[in-house]
Design a protein around this motif. Structure first.
Motif, short mmCIF file in Angstrom:
data_model
loop_
_atom_site.label_atom_id
_atom_site.label_comp_id
_atom_site.label_asym_id
_atom_site.label_seq_id
_atom_site.Cartn_x
_atom_site.Cartn_y
_atom_site.Cartn_z
N SER A 272 36.52 36.22 41.26
CA SER A 272 35.56 35.75 40.24
C SER A 272 34.29 36.59 40.22
O SER A 272 33.52 36.51 39.26
CB SER A 272 35.20 34.29 40.50
OG SER A 272 34.49 34.15 41.72
N ALA A 273 34.07 37.39 41.26
CA ALA A 273 32.88 38.25 41.32
C ALA A 273 33.15 39.61 40.70
O ALA A 273 32.70 40.63 41.21
CB ALA A 273 32.41 38.39 42.76
N TYR A 274 33.88 39.64 39.58
CA TYR A 274 34.18 40.91 38.93
C TYR A 274 32.92 41.50 38.29
O TYR A 274 31.94 40.78 38.03
CB TYR A 274 35.28 40.74 37.88
CG TYR A 274 34.92 39.81 36.74
CD1 TYR A 274 34.31 40.29 35.57
CD2 TYR A 274 35.18 38.45 36.81
CE1 TYR A 274 33.98 39.46 34.53
CE2 TYR A 274 34.87 37.61 35.77
CZ TYR A 274 34.27 38.11 34.64
OH TYR A 274 33.93 37.26 33.61
N ASP A 275 32.96 42.76 38.01
CA ASP A 275 31.82 43.47 37.42
C ASP A 275 31.73 43.12 35.93
O ASP A 275 32.59 43.52 35.14
CB ASP A 275 31.99 44.98 37.62
CG ASP A 275 30.70 45.73 37.34
OD1 ASP A 275 30.00 45.37 36.37
OD2 ASP A 275 30.41 46.70 38.06
N ARG A 276 30.70 42.38 35.57
CA ARG A 276 30.54 41.97 34.16
C ARG A 276 30.30 43.15 33.24
O ARG A 276 30.78 43.18 32.11
CB ARG A 276 29.39 40.97 34.02
CG ARG A 276 29.75 39.49 34.15
CD ARG A 276 30.31 39.16 35.48
NE ARG A 276 30.58 37.72 35.62
CZ ARG A 276 31.14 37.18 36.68
NH1 ARG A 276 31.51 37.94 37.70
NH2 ARG A 276 31.37 35.87 36.75
N ASP A 277 29.54 44.12 33.72
CA ASP A 277 29.26 45.29 32.89
C ASP A 277 30.53 46.09 32.62
O ASP A 277 30.75 46.57 31.50
CB ASP A 277 28.21 46.16 33.58
CG ASP A 277 27.67 47.25 32.67
OD1 ASP A 277 27.72 47.06 31.43
OD2 ASP A 277 27.21 48.28 33.17
N LEU A 278 31.38 46.23 33.63
CA LEU A 278 32.66 46.91 33.44
C LEU A 278 33.51 46.19 32.40
O LEU A 278 34.12 46.82 31.53
CB LEU A 278 33.40 46.98 34.78
CG LEU A 278 34.86 47.46 34.74
CD1 LEU A 278 34.92 48.93 34.34
CD2 LEU A 278 35.54 47.25 36.08
N TYR A 279 33.56 44.86 32.49
CA TYR A 279 34.37 44.10 31.53
C TYR A 279 33.81 44.20 30.11
O TYR A 279 34.55 44.32 29.14
CB TYR A 279 34.43 42.64 31.96
CG TYR A 279 35.23 41.78 31.01
CD1 TYR A 279 36.62 41.84 31.00
CD2 TYR A 279 34.61 40.91 30.13
CE1 TYR A 279 37.37 41.06 30.14
CE2 TYR A 279 35.34 40.14 29.25
CZ TYR A 279 36.72 40.22 29.26
OH TYR A 279 37.45 39.46 28.38
N GLN A 280 32.48 44.18 29.98
CA GLN A 280 31.89 44.25 28.66
C GLN A 280 32.09 45.62 28.02
O GLN A 280 32.32 45.73 26.82
CB GLN A 280 30.40 43.91 28.73
CG GLN A 280 29.74 43.80 27.35
CD GLN A 280 28.29 43.40 27.44
OE1 GLN A 280 27.61 43.73 28.42
NE2 GLN A 280 27.79 42.71 26.44
N GLN A 281 32.02 46.67 28.83
CA GLN A 281 32.13 48.02 28.27
C GLN A 281 33.58 48.45 28.05
O GLN A 281 33.88 49.15 27.07
CB GLN A 281 31.42 49.03 29.17
CG GLN A 281 29.91 48.90 29.19
CD GLN A 281 29.24 50.15 29.71
OE1 GLN A 281 29.65 51.27 29.42
NE2 GLN A 281 28.17 49.98 30.49
N PHE A 282 34.48 48.05 28.95
CA PHE A 282 35.86 48.54 28.86
C PHE A 282 36.90 47.42 28.75
O PHE A 282 38.08 47.72 28.62
CB PHE A 282 36.18 49.41 30.08
CG PHE A 282 35.46 50.73 30.08
CD1 PHE A 282 35.94 51.81 29.33
CD2 PHE A 282 34.29 50.90 30.80
CE1 PHE A 282 35.27 53.01 29.32
CE2 PHE A 282 33.62 52.11 30.80
CZ PHE A 282 34.12 53.17 30.06
N GLY A 283 36.50 46.16 28.82
CA GLY A 283 37.43 45.07 28.61
C GLY A 283 38.45 44.88 29.71
O GLY A 283 39.50 44.28 29.46
N VAL A 284 38.19 45.36 30.91
CA VAL A 284 39.12 45.19 32.04
C VAL A 284 38.37 44.56 33.20
O VAL A 284 37.15 44.71 33.34
CB VAL A 284 39.74 46.54 32.46
CG1 VAL A 284 40.65 47.08 31.39
CG2 VAL A 284 38.66 47.56 32.82
N PHE A 285 39.13 43.82 34.03
CA PHE A 285 38.55 43.18 35.21
C PHE A 285 38.64 44.13 36.39
O PHE A 285 39.61 44.87 36.55
CB PHE A 285 39.31 41.89 35.54
CG PHE A 285 39.12 40.81 34.53
CD1 PHE A 285 37.98 40.03 34.52
CD2 PHE A 285 40.09 40.56 33.58
CE1 PHE A 285 37.80 39.03 33.59
CE2 PHE A 285 39.94 39.56 32.64
CZ PHE A 285 38.79 38.79 32.64
N GLY A 286 37.62 44.04 37.23
CA GLY A 286 37.59 44.83 38.44
C GLY A 286 36.53 44.32 39.40
O GLY A 286 35.40 44.03 38.98
#
Length: 465
Positions: free
Chosen positions: A56-70
Motif C-alpha cells: 500500500s506504500a506505493y509511489d503515488r507520483d510514479l502511479y500518477q505519471q506512468f499509471g503503474v504501481f511500484g
C-alpha cells in the motif's frame, strides 16, 4: 459404620486424584498446543499485514505519471510486523526482499494491459467518431437527461437555453438563475403525500433487502459463491488475452501517459492543451520528459534526434501519399505537363539541351508532393488535424492528427521492443528500484517450536497474471 464411610471417601478421593492428574496433564498439553497454533496464526497474520502494508506504500507520483504501481525498495521495512507479532516470535529474524521488479517485462506488460484493456473500446470509438466525423450523440443524451430531470416544462426551457449556448459557444449570464428557478419549481410541486409515498416505498425496499440478506445467508457455501463471483468479475476486467489486444494496449498506453512533440490540439481556431489519462498537462511534462514517444519509436536517447527522425519519416510518408494523389488527379497532371513543356522549351532555348517533357512532369510532381507533405507535417506539429487521404483518392474525409501517425508507428514495433523502451522511459524519470511483488522471510528463534524450523516465506504482489 463411621470407619467404613471414611474409607469410602478416602478411596473416592484417591480415585479422583488418579483421574484428575492425567486429565490436567492432557488439558495442559492441549492448552500449550492451542497457544502454539494461536501464536503461529498470529505470526502468519502479522506477515500478511506487513506485506499488505508494504504494497500500500506505493509511489503515488510514479502511479500518477506512468499509471503503474511500484514500491520503492529502499522503503521496505518491518515495523508493522514487529508491532503485531506475538511475544514468542518477537526476536524473529524478518527480511523483506523483492520478488518481482517493476521493470520485469512480464510484470510491466501485465500492469499496462490491465490498465488499458477497459479503456480500449472507448478510445477506439472516439477515434472512429473523430476520423469519420460522425456525431457521437453526447449533446442529444445531455439534453434528454436534463429534460427527464426537470420535467416537460423544464425541458423546453432548458433546451432553449441550450440552443443559446450551442449557437455561439458562450454561456448566458442568466442561465444559472434559470436552472435554479426550475429546481425550485420542481421541489415546490412535491406534496406531503408524495413524500409519504416515497418513504413507504423506501421502507418496503429495506424490508425486501433484509429478506434477501437472510436468503443469501441461508445459501450453502456462500463464501465460495462470492469468491467465484469476484473471480469472474476480475476475469471480465482482465479482458481477452489476445496478442492484438495486448499490442493495442501498449500503443495506447504510450499515447495516454508519455509525452510527444505535440502537446496541444488546434480545432476550429481554438488551442487546447492535451493531458494524460491521470490529468497531467502534457505541456508541463514535456519540459522534463521531452519526446518520449519519439524516443520509443526511434530507439534513440536524444529527444531532438528522435523528433527529427520521426518528422523526416512523416514527411516521407505524407509525400508518398500526396504523390499518389497527384498521379491519380488528371487535372493536376495536365497542369504539370503544361508546366513541364514550358520548362523544357525555356531550357532548350537557353542551353540547347532538349529533355523529355514527361520526365520533367514526374519530377515536378515529386517536388510538389514533397512540398505538400512538408505542409502536412507542419500542420500536424502545430496540433492541427489533416486528411489522411487526399480527396482525389478518397471522397470520405478521414481526419488524423499527429498522435494518429504515432499510433501507426507504435503498432509496427514488436511488443518486446515496446516494453523494453517503455521501461527505459520509466527508468529515466524514476531511477530508483521498485518492486511489484514482495517476499517476506521470517526465521523464528531456535526455541520457538515452530512447525517448520526452516522458517516461513510469504509472497504478495499486485494483480500480476
Amino acid at each position: 459404620m463411621l470407619i467404613s464411610m471414611r474409607r469410602r471417601c478416602g478411596a473416592l478421593s484417591l480415585l479422583l486424584i488418579v483421574i484428575i492428574l492425567p486429565l490436567l496433564l492432557v488439558f495442559a498439553t492441549g492448552l500449550g498446543i492451542a497457544r502454539r497454533f494461536n501464536d503461529e496464526a498470529y505470526l502468519v497474520r502479522a506477515m500478511r499485514q506487513q506485506l499488505s502494508s508494504s504494497l500500500s506504500a506505493y509511489d503515488r507520483d510514479l502511479y500518477q505519471q506512468f499509471g503503474v504501481f511500484g514500491v520503492p525498495v529502499d522503503r521496505l521495512e518491518t515495523s508493522v510486523f514487529r508491532t503485531l507479532v506475538p511475544d514468542r516470535f518477537a526476536k524473529s529474524t524478518a527480511e523483506l526482499s523483492v520478488a518481482t521488479d517493476l521493470l520485469d517485462p512480464t510484470a510491466l506488460e501485465s500492469q499496462i494491459t490491465r490498465t488499458m484493456k477497459l479503456r480500449l473500446p472507448a478510445l477506439w470509438l472516439d477515434q472512429v467518431y473523430r476520423l469519420t466525423g460522425l456525431p457521437d450523440g453526447s449533446e442529444w443524451l445531455a439534453q434528454v437527461d436534463l429534460g427527464r430531470f426537470a420535467g416537460a416544462q423544464a425541458q423546453e426551457k432548458a433546451l432553449a437555453a441550450g440552443d443559446k449556448v450551442l449557437s455561439d459557444g458562450n454561456l448566458p449570464e442568466d442561465l444559472a438563475g434559470q436552472l435554479a428557478d426550475l429546481v425550485r419549481e420542481s421541489l415546490d410541486q412535491v406534496t406531503e403525500e408524495d413524500k409519504l409515498e416515497v418513504l413507504e416505498d423506501t421502507l418496503d425496499w429495506l424490508g425486501d433487502l433484509a429478506g434477501q440478506r437472510s436468503v443469501l445467508a441461508a445459501l450453502p457455501d456462500g463464501s465460495h459463491w462470492l469468491s467465484g463471483l469476484a473471480g469472474w468479475m476480475d476475469a471480465l476486467a482482465s479482458g481477452p488475452e489476445s496478442p492484438l489486444v495486448q499490442k493495442a494496449g501498449l500503443a495506447e498506453y504510450c499515447l495516454a501517459y508519455l509525452t510527444a512533440a505535440v502537446t496541444v490540439r488546434q480545432e476550429d481556431g481554438k488551442r487546447e492543451p492535451l493531458q494524460t489519462i491521470s490529468g497531467l498537462d502534457l505541456t508541463d511534462l514535456a519540459q522534463v520528459r521531452p519526446a518520449e514517444i519519439e524516443q520509443i519509436i526511434t530507439g534513440t536517447e536524444d529527444p531532438e534526434a528522435a523528433r527529427r527522425q520521426v518528422q523526416t519519416g512523416l514527411v516521407a510518408a505524407r509525400s508518398i501519399i500526396q504523390l499518389a494523389a497527384l498521379l491519380a488527379d488528371a487535372d493536376e497532371m495536365a497542369l504539370l505537363r503544361a508546366q513541364a513543356v514550358t520548362l523544357v522549351a525555356i531550357l532548350a532555348g537557353a542551353t540547347g539541351i532538349v529533355l523529355e517533357p514527361e520526365s520533367i512532369t514526374y519530377v515536378l510532381a515529386l517536388v510538389q508532393a514533397i512540398a505538400r507533405g512538408n505542409e502536412d507535417v507542419t500542420a500536424l506539429l502545430a496540433g492541427q488535424s489533416i486528411r489522411l487521404i487526399p480527396p482525389s483518392l478518397l471522397d470520405q474525409p478521414l481526419v488524423v492528427s499527429y498522435a494518429d501517425h504515432l499510433r501507426l508507428m507504435l503498432w509496427i514495433l514488436p511488443s518486446d521492443t515496446l516494453l523494453e523502451r517503455i521501461s527505459r522511459c520509466i527508468r529515466r524519470t524514476f531511477p530508483q528500484d521498485y518492486a511489484v511483488g514482495i517476499q517476506f522471510y521470517v526465521q523464528p528463534p531456535a526455541r520457538s517450536t515452530l512447525i517448520d524450523p526452516s522458517g516461513l516465506v510469504m509472497e504478495l504482489s499486485y494483480a500480476i497474471e
